[in-house]
Structure formats: C-alpha cells, structure tokens
Design an enzyme around this catalytic site. Structure first.
Site, mmCIF file in Angstrom:
data_model
loop_
_atom_site.group_PDB
_atom_site.id
_atom_site.type_symbol
_atom_site.label_atom_id
_atom_site.label_comp_id
_atom_site.label_asym_id
_atom_site.label_seq_id
_atom_site.Cartn_x
_atom_site.Cartn_y
_atom_site.Cartn_z
ATOM 1 N N ARG A 8 -0.576 -6.219 31.712
ATOM 2 C CA ARG A 8 -0.329 -7.133 32.815
ATOM 3 C C ARG A 8 -0.485 -6.510 34.200
ATOM 4 O O ARG A 8 -1.166 -7.072 35.061
ATOM 5 C CB ARG A 8 1.101 -7.723 32.726
ATOM 6 C CG ARG A 8 1.246 -8.830 31.734
ATOM 7 C CD ARG A 8 2.596 -8.755 31.077
ATOM 8 N NE ARG A 8 2.605 -7.597 30.221
ATOM 9 C CZ ARG A 8 2.188 -7.615 28.949
ATOM 10 N NH1 ARG A 8 1.815 -8.728 28.397
ATOM 11 N NH2 ARG A 8 2.167 -6.509 28.211
ATOM 12 N N THR A 9 0.182 -5.381 34.410
ATOM 13 C CA THR A 9 0.206 -4.834 35.775
ATOM 14 C C THR A 9 -1.210 -4.474 36.213
ATOM 15 O O THR A 9 -1.648 -4.816 37.316
ATOM 16 C CB THR A 9 1.133 -3.598 35.831
ATOM 17 O OG1 THR A 9 2.346 -3.930 35.164
ATOM 18 C CG2 THR A 9 1.429 -3.195 37.259
ATOM 19 N N ARG A 66 0.246 4.057 38.004
ATOM 20 C CA ARG A 66 1.295 4.155 36.978
ATOM 21 C C ARG A 66 1.233 5.557 36.398
ATOM 22 O O ARG A 66 0.133 6.076 36.127
ATOM 23 C CB ARG A 66 1.073 3.109 35.882
ATOM 24 C CG ARG A 66 2.045 3.251 34.729
ATOM 25 C CD ARG A 66 1.961 2.091 33.768
ATOM 26 N NE ARG A 66 2.544 0.878 34.329
ATOM 27 C CZ ARG A 66 2.744 -0.239 33.631
ATOM 28 N NH1 ARG A 66 2.386 -0.294 32.364
ATOM 29 N NH2 ARG A 66 3.287 -1.291 34.199
ATOM 30 N N HIS A 123 9.865 0.010 38.655
ATOM 31 C CA HIS A 123 8.682 -0.866 38.562
ATOM 32 C C HIS A 123 8.910 -1.955 39.616
ATOM 33 O O HIS A 123 9.239 -3.099 39.302
ATOM 34 C CB HIS A 123 8.602 -1.452 37.154
ATOM 35 C CG HIS A 123 7.278 -2.066 36.798
ATOM 36 N ND1 HIS A 123 6.271 -2.294 37.719
ATOM 37 C CD2 HIS A 123 6.799 -2.501 35.603
ATOM 38 C CE1 HIS A 123 5.234 -2.855 37.095
ATOM 39 N NE2 HIS A 123 5.530 -2.975 35.811
ATOM 40 N N LYS A 166 -9.576 17.517 32.687
ATOM 41 C CA LYS A 166 -9.970 18.929 32.903
ATOM 42 C C LYS A 166 -8.868 19.705 33.622
ATOM 43 O O LYS A 166 -9.035 20.873 33.936
ATOM 44 C CB LYS A 166 -11.245 18.989 33.749
ATOM 45 C CG LYS A 166 -12.422 18.248 33.174
ATOM 46 C CD LYS A 166 -13.577 18.231 34.197
ATOM 47 C CE LYS A 166 -14.543 17.106 33.907
ATOM 48 N NZ LYS A 166 -15.401 16.798 35.067
HETATM 49 N N1 CP Z 1 5.240 -5.985 32.587
HETATM 50 C C1 CP Z 1 4.444 -4.886 32.507
HETATM 51 O O1 CP Z 1 4.590 -3.902 33.249
HETATM 52 O O2 CP Z 1 3.493 -4.985 31.538
HETATM 53 P P1 CP Z 1 2.342 -3.927 31.290
HETATM 54 O O3 CP Z 1 3.002 -2.655 30.790
HETATM 55 O O4 CP Z 1 1.435 -4.551 30.280
HETATM 56 O O5 CP Z 1 1.665 -3.667 32.605
#
Ligand code: CP
Length: 318
Positions: free
Chosen positions: A65-66, A115, A143, A94
């Site tokens: 999603r993110t 991320r 998050h 590397k």
């Molecule tokens: N909600 C969320 O962070 O989903 P993903 O890990 O799929 O990005």
C-alpha cells in the site's frame, strides 16, 4: 522538522518523520487538502500541478500500500517516480550506506519516500539528504502517514476525533502505525484510548510515556471483549512476525481473532480499521460488515492523504 509555528503550510520543503511535531492546525490542513484530492480524483482523476517533480521511493522493506499509493499519488499529480520497492537491485547490495544513498537520490529527485527496518534510520537519513524525506515506516518506530490516513478516516465517519473511544488490539509492541496513531491522538484532549495486547507484546514504553506526558486517557485490558460495546473505533493489528523470534511468534500467533460474533457486540455507528496486510486477525466473514473499512475506505483514503502531503511539501502555495 516542520516549518515555523505561524507558517500557513509548515510542510513546505520539510521532511515528515514523526507525528510528534504536528499541531492540530497541521492535521486540519492535511485533511482539508485530502478532501481537495478526493474531489480531484473523483472529477478528473488528477492534474499536472507536480509536473517535472520527481519522487524517489526507496523501500528497504516490502510494501504493497504505502509504496503503490505514493507512486499513484505522484502520478495523479503529474509528477514522475523512481520506484524502488526493495533495494536488492541497487548498490545497497554492494555495501553503499544509507547516508550515501540519500545524498545520491537528492540529485535525482525532489522528494524521497523511504521505508527502512531500523527505528530512527529515516531521521538519520534526513541529516544527509538535500531534499525532503517522508518516513514510510522505520522498523518498530513510526509510520506517520498511516496515522494521518487513519485519523482522516475516523474524522470522515464521525465528523470529529475528539471524544471518541478507540480500542487498539494486537501486537502493539511492534506495530509502527499504532505508535504513530496513539501519539497523533494526543492532539485531542478528550480521546479515550484502550489497548489490549497479548502480554508478551505490550505497547512500547516510549509510546506510553509519551501518552502520559501528554495526559492522554488510556487503559490496558487483558481481554477486550467486555469493552467492545463501548468503542467507536476498533483498530486491529497484525502480529509482526518479521520483528520477532520464532518462539515469540509461536506464543502470540492466533491469540486474537476478530470474528462476526465479536463484531455483533459493537455499536451500529462504529468502525473497524486495520492498515493491512491482514493475516488471520480479522475473520473474512467480517469483511462485508458495513463497519469494516479496512479494505475499502481506509485504503482509498491513503491515496488522498499521500497526494495531500506531496502537494503540501512540494508546493508553497498549496
Ligand atoms: N499499511 C501499510 O503500511 O501497508 P504496506 O506495508 O503494504 O505498505
């Protein structure tokens, strides 16, 4: 890491790493902008306001999603993307450091969305980047964009957040979206937070200390069933297998599963959220309940909120 208190748009040209720096006015601005994005998507699909701007999505951990919603958000606003969902085909393999990686992408892109598995890594990366970075999840840290999506979803349904009773259940020790959401809820003085976790995975001390410092009303329950009839929002989380030992996973897996019988006890006007992915913690027969927003509204709102943030960060007169 946001602009000055009296700026109209404190997001402009700034990184967004934690909800701790947000004010109520910042949140209202994001929600208002997200509404504009909803209308834009529904009426025209998007526009060209971010033409010639480039987003680099640097995901050192998997994401559905993110990652995809940020790509979609940038493209719907006319921008371009460098989409790296996994760094295994980059020079990270590397041995290139996070610091060098963000310096390099600062030359190619106008904004980085990152991320990474290590808590604090995105705040560290900000020190080296010449462009704003959005934290798309730093290990068991935060998050923040997910928290804004969740809060926006709640506000849209109830017309308010303050005064609501929000129950968080599951593996709160490792769940960064509920870390961020809990801290964000501290902006609302009359919110009531309840938490119910398997005893091995309680919410992190860092988060509960923050809530105490901000005088947020919260209570922990060993069994959440008794309070289900009182809650406005049931927020379900996944057991984060990837952040725990095999033996801990065996102890907590399957220890809470929301099913139809439980949901029947909830108020008619209540909602069930889960930021996904879901494994087995919500039974599939709950999906069709009109109060279940996790596969529909909550996901869709992710697009609008992320479009809003990109616009606010990349355009001063947003
Ligand atoms: N909600 C969320 O962070 O989903 P993903 O890990 O799929 O990005």
């Amino acid at each position: 890491m946001l602009g000055k208190e009296n700026d109209m748009n404190r997001f402009f040209s700034q990184s967004f790493v934690t909800v701790e720096h947000l004010t109520g006015e910042d949140v209202t601005l994001v929600f208002r902008k997200a509404e504009e994005m909803r209308t834009l998507c529904e009426e025209k699909g998007g526009d060209d306001r971010l033409k010639h701007k480039i987003l680099a999505a640097l995901f050192y951990e998997p994401s559905t999603r993110t990652f995809s919603s940020f790509i979609s958000a940038m493209q719907r606003l006319g921008g371009g993307v460098i989409p790296l969902n996994g760094m295994s085909h980059t020079s990270v393999i590397k041995g290139e450091t996070l610091e060098d990686t963000v310096r390099v992408f600062s030359s190619y892109a106008d904004i980085l969305v990152m991320r990474h598995p290590d808590p604090g890594s995105i705040a560290n990366a900000v020190e080296y980047a010449a462009k704003p970075i959005i934290n798309a999840g730093d290990g068991i840290g935060e998050h923040p964009t997910q928290a804004l999506i969740d809060a926006y979803t709640i506000e849209n349904v109830f017309g308010k957040i303050d005064g609501l009773h929000i129950l968080l259940i599951g593996d709160l020790a490792h769940y960064r979206p509920t870390n961020s959401l809990s801290k964000l809820l501290a902006l609302y003085p009359n919110v009531k937070i309840s938490m119910s976790t398997p005893k091995q995975v309680p919410m992190q001390e860092e988060v509960t200390s923050y809530l105490k410092k901000k005088k947020v009303s919260f209570k922990e329950y060993s069994d959440f069933q008794d309070i289900l009839p009182e809650v406005d929002v049931l927020y379900v989380t996944r057991v984060k297998k990837e952040y725990m030992s095999e033996s801990l996973y065996k102890q907590v897996k399957g220890s809470y599963i929301v099913d139809k019988t439980m949901v029947r006890q909830m108020k008619k006007k209540s909602i069930i959220l889960h930021c996904l992915p879901r494994v087995d913690e919500i039974h599939a027969d709950v999906d069709s309940d009109p109060r279940s927003l996790y596969l529909t509204t909550q996901v869709r709102n992710g697009l609008y909120v992320r479009m809003a943030l990109l616009d606010l960060i990349l355009r001063k007169a947003s």
